[in-house]
Write an enzyme that holds these catalytic residues in place. Sequence first.
Site, mmCIF file in Angstrom:
data_model
loop_
_atom_site.group_PDB
_atom_site.id
_atom_site.type_symbol
_atom_site.label_atom_id
_atom_site.label_comp_id
_atom_site.label_asym_id
_atom_site.label_seq_id
_atom_site.Cartn_x
_atom_site.Cartn_y
_atom_site.Cartn_z
ATOM 1 N N THR A 18 0.826 -1.215 0.000
ATOM 2 C CA THR A 18 0.000 0.000 0.000
ATOM 3 C C THR A 18 0.852 1.253 0.000
ATOM 4 O O THR A 18 0.463 2.276 -0.573
ATOM 5 C CB THR A 18 -0.947 -0.016 1.214
ATOM 6 O OG1 THR A 18 -1.832 -1.131 1.103
ATOM 7 C CG2 THR A 18 -1.783 1.258 1.280
ATOM 8 N N THR A 94 1.120 -4.572 3.937
ATOM 9 C CA THR A 94 0.807 -4.860 5.340
ATOM 10 C C THR A 94 0.046 -6.174 5.536
ATOM 11 O O THR A 94 0.056 -6.731 6.631
ATOM 12 C CB THR A 94 -0.003 -3.711 5.965
ATOM 13 O OG1 THR A 94 -1.216 -3.524 5.229
ATOM 14 C CG2 THR A 94 0.796 -2.417 5.963
ATOM 15 N N ASP A 95 -0.602 -6.687 4.485
ATOM 16 C CA ASP A 95 -1.381 -7.914 4.664
ATOM 17 C C ASP A 95 -0.520 -9.100 5.067
ATOM 18 O O ASP A 95 -1.007 -10.023 5.738
ATOM 19 C CB ASP A 95 -2.133 -8.256 3.369
ATOM 20 C CG ASP A 95 -3.385 -7.423 3.175
ATOM 21 O OD1 ASP A 95 -3.757 -6.673 4.095
ATOM 22 O OD2 ASP A 95 -3.998 -7.521 2.092
#
Length: 335
Positions: A18, A94-95
């Site tokens: 992101t 971030t996942d």
Amino acid sequence: MADGGNRPRVLLLATGGTISMQVDAERGGAVPRLSGGEILQSVPGAERIADLEVREFGRYPGPHMTIERMWELRAAVMQGLAEGFAGVVITHGTDTIEETAYLLDRSIPSGAPVVITGAMRNSSELSWDGPANLMAAIEVAASREAAGRGTMVVMDEEIVQGAEVVKTHTEAAGTFRSPNWGPLGVTDKGLALFYRESRRKAPLAPDAPATPVDLVKIVAGADARLVESSLDTGARGIVLEALGRGNVPVAVVPGIRRWVDAGRPVVITSRSLRGRVLDTYAYPGGGHELREMGAIFADHMTGQQARIELMLAIGVHGGDVGSIRSVVEAGRYTH
């Protein structure tokens, strides 16, 4: 913070996520667009902290980071450390930061710090947190106090040990936490401040992680179908995210027994956010029965952490379940 001409050399590895994304109106959402160099241009003053070299690893959304790519990223980190960089910063989706951080923290020897960061908002949003997170990560990587602490995740001005980090919220900036022990420290106006020691086990570094290893979440009324399917389709190990202290419904037990009889490792974690698994309960399906059967208990690890641990342990020890047990349990169980 480094000063004058004595700035440490820090390597920035950009993997996407992101922090690299912008909204594409035609596609209807955010997609990776920015290079590591372009992200760094949005961080004024970074050049006063460290002499930075940017290397483009890729522009992957978090869900596109496979175990194989994580291992390639580890190789890129090791190459940077071998070249004498004082620290490495990784921008990452971030996942899957949890898995990458765990893999790197468990498999890279302590020494120069490895710092992972990202963003919860993309660069098309007014609240883009990427620049501030990247600056904080650079500050930590350049800090002398960070040496010997392994891999850390730095976001929202908190420093969290890589092998402890959990994503606790889908959107909030302060999502990355160590639920059981809290942060190692914070960043504050240019300083990296540490308030507790890192708790790290000896590195576990196979030639490559073993795959596939499956993770199955246990729920009320579950049976053995998923557990048995994992065995029948060739998984080399399985992690069960069990109930409470490490218990399962009775109908799951025959599937676990098949795994044990096949000589393949079964690791027990808890679906609870905090606390460790223990063989407290002796009813059918309770942790005591599972441990007597031969299941391995994973202390405080989350399911996703235990899966990476098991991949590394099988990678080092192959099918030796006793050695895998010693690695995973790390002497924290008496029998």
